[in-house]
Design an enzyme around this catalytic site. Structure first.
Site, PDB file in Angstrom:
ATOM      1  N   GLU A   1      11.229 -42.179 -71.892  1.00 21.05           N
ATOM      2  CA  GLU A   1      11.431 -41.428 -73.143  1.00 21.05           C
ATOM      3  C   GLU A   1      12.472 -40.334 -72.945  1.00 21.05           C
ATOM      4  O   GLU A   1      13.410 -40.185 -73.722  1.00 21.05           O
ATOM      5  CB  GLU A   1      10.127 -40.765 -73.582  1.00 21.05           C
ATOM      6  CG  GLU A   1       9.114 -41.700 -74.198  1.00 21.05           C
ATOM      7  CD  GLU A   1       7.739 -41.063 -74.262  1.00 21.05           C
ATOM      8  OE1 GLU A   1       7.533 -39.961 -73.701  1.00 21.05           O
ATOM      9  OE2 GLU A   1       6.842 -41.681 -74.872  1.00 21.05           O
TER      10      GLU A   1
ATOM     11  N   ASP B   1      -8.129 -38.792 -68.309  1.00 22.11           N
ATOM     12  CA  ASP B   1      -7.291 -38.967 -67.115  1.00 22.11           C
ATOM     13  C   ASP B   1      -8.002 -38.575 -65.825  1.00 22.11           C
ATOM     14  O   ASP B   1      -7.585 -38.969 -64.737  1.00 22.11           O
ATOM     15  CB  ASP B   1      -6.013 -38.117 -67.232  1.00 22.11           C
ATOM     16  CG  ASP B   1      -5.062 -38.665 -68.285  1.00 22.11           C
ATOM     17  OD1 ASP B   1      -5.371 -39.736 -68.857  1.00 22.11           O
ATOM     18  OD2 ASP B   1      -4.026 -38.024 -68.541  1.00 22.11           O
TER      19      ASP B   1
ATOM     20  N   ALA C   1      -3.872 -41.971 -73.950  1.00 20.95           N
ATOM     21  CA  ALA C   1      -4.673 -41.340 -74.994  1.00 20.95           C
ATOM     22  C   ALA C   1      -5.799 -42.246 -75.524  1.00 20.95           C
ATOM     23  O   ALA C   1      -6.942 -41.797 -75.627  1.00 20.95           O
ATOM     24  CB  ALA C   1      -3.774 -40.886 -76.138  1.00 20.95           C
TER      25      ALA C   1
END
Lengths: 434, 434
Positions: free
Chosen positions: B170, B299, B315
């Site tokens: 990204e 996580d 997520a």
């Protein structure tokens, strides 16, 4: 091709940016230097400090605002020296020669010789200032909630705003709104509505630059919002967690400074006469004595109008001076005589909180909702950058109807200078009695 | 009224917040503790780091999200210790007793034992991280422009992103977009389009968690954007202004770290077994061995699915685990047997840059614009808080059509660690050859 004169502008605020936008249309080379990469729409800075708007919504990159003009160069940097004899501006890594210089470096805070107060009472001039104030204000509520959860019976939070000018009034009014409305239902143990907001003004009335009836109305509106206004009140000391007024000590979770303004130190480096606040006493055409090629505009310039009144240090003054200076440079190029600057007072507005404010248009004095509304639309209209305008308007409409403040982020450190332990100031009777 | 069990949740991320939103509907007292006052929508954090969105648009105050429920208390603070024997969570100023504990403290960066690299290669986990990365990226262009204006012939800027996972991809893709499009016309002396963006991945392919065809497609799309992708490339040293790959030294104006993730140190304080990354090896119902009242989710938890594959640290996993844990607590209260957690893979998406991305929905693999579009709408849809959704959507639509990035603010310090002076690394042949 013949040499184009180079115009160097120091400062990307209202004055410098306006001058640049006019000058790019002339046969000149423009270099704009600022310590930040962004222009800050200062009239809305208090909205960032109180989480109504995000920093990006009231600030835009200077080079973006001036994009698409080949004859303007934008440099991020701090000017260390100005050599008016050799027409040089000194940056960290090089000197820039100019044919014309426009100094629009603005003003910072003045703690009246008490710079040691600054860490305990930040002022509001930059985006960084606003983020720091936001951090302190919202962190105070969080720390109070956590202490209360630990079983400590806390007295209400105290916020103290020092200075009853436009910024102080905006901050105090908005803080009251946050405590009474925005946070009202979000805490379990503390009651934000019991927060005390004190506005301390040294002079006899708030908004001293406005007519008396408007000052009175502003004080009325502040009180309605729950702000405790104390005029003719001189602060004698500011330290971690407390403000002294002579013998009286006021405990404070957060203290904000909106009292003093000092012109940029660059003013002193021009060799021109300055006033006590460090503002440069300029000629009627905004140039400095002996150097027609050097102009000083905006908050850094001191000039009287026809009636002998000092021009106010507000955005319209800076904008009009930026335009006037660009026009005079154009006249020089056309071998026309310069014109003296004449300030056109289009009226002035101050906002107080949600739907409260005052406005003066010549003889017309307005208070309350209408004043606030005119303030709102004028400011959104002048906000630089289309994108920002739309977003700000939506944000505003939304938070007006929802009582939300979306940008309530606490970033950075989670400590407050002098955060009171239960046995300290904030527990003294005077405070609990609130 | 009978005692309501207290559920303490550590962490306001996707897992903890989802659990809280479900638990408030049960006859329990909920206390949510986080080090920040806000929930951060991490999938969009890279947009803040690259100035596409403002921090306030992807973060919302946790107590605002949970407002209007009397049985939830939100505390800002850092948990120093967990005493599972006495069922106590220790905060700076007091201990909190729990009946149930949900540890959702997430993960931070891992520099693989080279923490000295951190100041030169910040990672992207928090709003503060994003603001710091934004500062470095845009400051690098400003410093280059100023040096060039000073007459130094500069080699192009180098940005190095370490780690080819979703975040690295990204960041690299968006940086390329910024250099090639956003800033293209805004500089006079340097040419942002000549900026080199290097993506370094230790493994044989980018996005290793995805099927090979999608990795290949992602690499293709990155190259089309102008990113230089180097796989099977191990970084041996990071220092001010440079990255070493064995014998080769790569000069870099900005280095970003997207390589390693380390679970929160709180995991180790539970006395439960952990894996090499410090993740807690949980029971099938997400509780820890010997302590059915203590759950670890998100996580920080390590659990395999039926096929023996470790669950991904994304997520959706955290959200599903938050819901499952709330349901199991509800079953305990109803004296029902607990259910084991089963992860439902709804597919996964990664975005690369403007209108580029990849997506996997079961057997269906998508690349390019459609993948990006699905990514965009899914993320805006899940973004917490209505206000944010609208604003983000407008921001996005606007910047998509205008190529603007409105939040390009450089705040704080205007120095870069190891910013090259003309005679240093970036001027060496290897760099100039670009």
């Amino acid at each position: 091709m013949k040499h184009k004169p180079r115009v160097v502008i120091i400062g990307g605020g209202f004055g410098g940016l306006t001058a640049a936008r006019k000058l790019v249309k002339l046969p000149v080379q423009v270099t704009l230097i600022d310590r930040k990469n962004h222009h800050t729409f200062q009239p809305l800075l208090y909205q960032v400090a109180t989480a109504g708007l995000s920093p990006g919504e009231i600030a835009a990159p200077i080079r973006w605002i001036l994009r698409g003009h080949d004859n303007v160069e934008v440099l991020l940097g701090e000017v260390s020296m100005i050599d008016v004899e050799h027409k040089l501006v000194k940056l960290p890594d090089h000197d820039i020669a100019y044919d014309y210089l426009i100094v629009a470096a603005g003003a910072g805070h003045s703690y009246f010789g008490h710079d040691e107060w600054e860490p305990y009472a930040p002022g509001l001039k930059t985006i960084e200032d606003a983020i720091e104030i936001r951090r302190r204000v919202f962190l105070a509520f969080e720390l109070a909630e956590r202490e209360a959860a630990a079983g400590d019976k806390l007295s209400p939070l105290h916020f103290i705003v020092i200075g009853g000018g436009p910024t102080g009034v905006e901050l105090a009014g908005t803080l009251a709104e946050i405590a009474r409305k925005v946070l009202a239902d979000e805490f379990r143990t503390i009651d934000p509505q019991r927060t005390r907001i004190l506005l301390l003004e040294g002079g006899p009335r708030v908004l001293p630059a406005y007519p008396e009836d408007l000052s009175a109305s502003a004080e009325e509106q502040l009180k309605k919002l729950g702000v405790e206004v104390h005029t003719s009140t001189l602060v004698t000391k500011v330290e971690a967690g407390a403000v002294d007024i002579g013998e009286t000590r006021l405990p404070a979770a957060v203290v904000l400074w909106a009292a003093g303004v000092a012109a940029s130190p660059l003013g002193k480096k021009l060799g021109a006469p300055t006033d006590r606040a460090g503002r440069v006493l300029v000629n009627p055409d905004l140039s400095i004595p002996g150097h027609p090629e050097v102009f000083v505009i905006g908050d850094l310039a001191a000039l009287k109008d026809e009636t002998g009144k000092w021009l106010p240090g507000v955005a319209p003054t800076a904008i009009q001076q930026g335009k006037a200076t660009a026009r005079n440079i154009a006249r020089d190029l056309e071998k026309q005589p310069r014109r003296n600057f004449r300030y056109l007072d289009k009226g002035s507005l101050a906002t107080i909180g949600r739907a409260a404010g005052i406005a003066q248009f010549g003889k017309v004095h307005i208070s309350g909702f209408i004043a606030w509304l005119s303030w709102l639309f004028i400011h959104i209209f002048f906000l630089i950058g289309f994108r920002n305008r739309v977003i700000v308007f939506i944000q505003w409409a939304w938070s007006y109807f929802s009582y939300e403040r979306g940008a309530r982020l606490i970033t950075g450190d989670t400590e407050l200078p002098g955060w009171h332990k239960p046995e300290e100031p904030a527990k003294e009777p005077s405070a609990r009695s609130a």
